[in-house]
Motif scaffolding. Structure first.
Motif, PDB file in Angstrom:
ATOM      1  N   PRO A  94       0.834  -1.203   0.000  1.00  0.00           N
ATOM      2  CA  PRO A  94       0.000   0.000   0.000  1.00  0.00           C
ATOM      3  C   PRO A  94       0.867   1.251   0.000  1.00  0.00           C
ATOM      4  O   PRO A  94       2.098   1.183   0.132  1.00  0.00           O
ATOM      5  N   ARG A  95       0.238   2.405  -0.106  1.00  0.00           N
ATOM      6  CA  ARG A  95       0.951   3.661  -0.317  1.00  0.00           C
ATOM      7  C   ARG A  95       1.922   4.011   0.817  1.00  0.00           C
ATOM      8  O   ARG A  95       2.973   4.598   0.579  1.00  0.00           O
ATOM      9  N   VAL A 223       1.344  -6.302   3.259  1.00  0.00           N
ATOM     10  CA  VAL A 223       1.174  -6.108   1.817  1.00  0.00           C
ATOM     11  C   VAL A 223       0.171  -7.121   1.266  1.00  0.00           C
ATOM     12  O   VAL A 223      -0.123  -8.144   1.891  1.00  0.00           O
ATOM     13  N   GLY A 224      -0.338  -6.840   0.074  1.00  0.00           N
ATOM     14  CA  GLY A 224      -1.084  -7.830  -0.669  1.00  0.00           C
ATOM     15  C   GLY A 224      -0.110  -8.730  -1.407  1.00  0.00           C
ATOM     16  O   GLY A 224       1.043  -8.364  -1.628  1.00  0.00           O
ATOM     17  N   MET A 225      -0.564  -9.917  -1.784  1.00  0.00           N
ATOM     18  CA  MET A 225       0.330 -10.823  -2.498  1.00  0.00           C
ATOM     19  C   MET A 225      -0.475 -11.807  -3.340  1.00  0.00           C
ATOM     20  O   MET A 225      -1.655 -12.061  -3.094  1.00  0.00           O
ATOM     21  N   SER A 226       0.183 -12.362  -4.326  1.00  0.00           N
ATOM     22  CA  SER A 226      -0.443 -13.311  -5.235  1.00  0.00           C
ATOM     23  C   SER A 226      -0.758 -14.618  -4.509  1.00  0.00           C
ATOM     24  O   SER A 226       0.016 -15.057  -3.639  1.00  0.00           O
ATOM     25  N   PRO A 227      -1.864 -15.282  -4.857  1.00  0.00           N
ATOM     26  CA  PRO A 227      -2.187 -16.571  -4.232  1.00  0.00           C
ATOM     27  C   PRO A 227      -1.404 -17.749  -4.811  1.00  0.00           C
ATOM     28  O   PRO A 227      -1.676 -18.893  -4.454  1.00  0.00           O
ATOM     29  N   ARG A 228      -0.432 -17.483  -5.672  1.00  0.00           N
ATOM     30  CA  ARG A 228       0.283 -18.601  -6.300  1.00  0.00           C
ATOM     31  C   ARG A 228       1.067 -19.426  -5.287  1.00  0.00           C
ATOM     32  O   ARG A 228       1.418 -20.575  -5.563  1.00  0.00           O
TER      33      ARG A 228
END
Length: 292
Positions: A94-95, A223-228
């Motif tokens: 995020p910012r 943080v956000g992250m990929s579900p991979r």
């Protein structure tokens, strides 16, 4: 996207992941605190990773030795900022992410080491050398929250038990450059064919945190992250193999019970430091309360 006067460097190890890197660089371009530099470590990629990073104004470091340990270490070596902030190509900060890392380090100086008193107990709190936070999978809710709690929470609990302290989470973490230089020689960057062992680099680096040092866990740097990372099959077997190799190397230096004994000895000083910090915070908010 960068500020030469900034105290922090961002390091991103990448291998053939240009699509995810593009999304990360978009997030880094709008940070409320700009980094001194963004270092993209191109780990022998065959896609447009390096070209994309250069076009965005990043510093590109080419690392031919395969593996995340070699790649991340090359980035830390190249960093010039006092604080080295690391994430993955699929991290979505995020910012105020960088601001959160910097604030955590500034509020808890890492220069004052702990002192041992009688019976090995520490008289001063352990120096903070690193900050880390949680990640949240980009999935529909409530699935995203549940998967994140199980995956990240499971890692923090299991790795924390193995280490005796909070583990670093490579998706969002920061370390002091001076600390990195003091522990770099401990890492096996060339003891195996290909330039180093196949390990979880963040967890292996966590084993370098000494008994008089600590890692802070802060939600403010999440943080956000990929579900991979949730994939099974070959990917899951690779993660498990890396975990076993990481523990083998880490525990060859010090056993879990030795690490926990040191943590227990440090607990009184840490609690005292926390109480003092809360008291000082209240005085800052209410100056009259501290006068007589």
């Amino acid at each position: 996207m960068t500020d030469p006067a900034s105290p922090c460097s961002v390091v991103v190890p990448v291998r053939d992941d240009a699509r995810e890197l593009r999304g990360l660089l978009t997030c880094l371009a709008v940070q409320s605190v700009r980094p001194r530099e963004v270092i993209v470590v191109d780990n022998a990629s065959r896609d447009e990773t390096a070209a994309l990073a250069r076009a965005a104004g990043c510093t590109v470091v080419r690392e031919e030795r395969p593996g995340i340990l070699a790649a991340s270490s090359a980035g830390y070596d190249a960093a010039r900022g006092e604080i080295i902030v690391r994430c993955d190509a699929d991290s979505r900060p995020p910012r105020h992410w960088l601001a959160g890392h910097l604030a955590a380090h500034r509020d808890t100086p890492g220069t004052a080491g702990a002192q041992a008193g009688r019976h090995g107990r520490l008289l001063r709190p352990r120096a903070v050398v690193a900050v880390t936070g949680p990640g949240r999978f980009a999935l529909p809710e409530p699935l995203g929250l549940l998967a994140s709690l199980l995956y990240v929470g499971g890692y923090l609990i299991a790795a924390g038990a193995a280490l005796g302290h909070v583990p670093l989470f490579g998706t969002t973490m920061s370390i002091r450059r001076s600390w990195w230089r003091s522990v770099r020689a401990d890492l096996p960057l060339g003891e195996e064919p290909g330039g180093g062992p196949d390990v979880h680099d963040d967890m292996l680096l966590s084993f370098s945190v000494r008994h008089d040092e600590r890692v802070l866990l802060r939600r403010s740097v999440g943080v956000g992250m990929s579900p991979r990372a949730l994939r099974g099959g070959t990917a899951a077997r690779t993660r498990w193999r890396r975990a076993v190799r990481t523990l083998e190397i880490g525990w060859s230096r010090s056993t879990p019970w030795e690490r926990w004994a040191a943590r227990v000895a440090a607990a009184p000083a840490d609690r005292l430091a926390g109480a003092r910090a809360r008291r000082d915070h209240r005085r800052d908010d209410h100056p009259a309360a501290g006068s007589s």
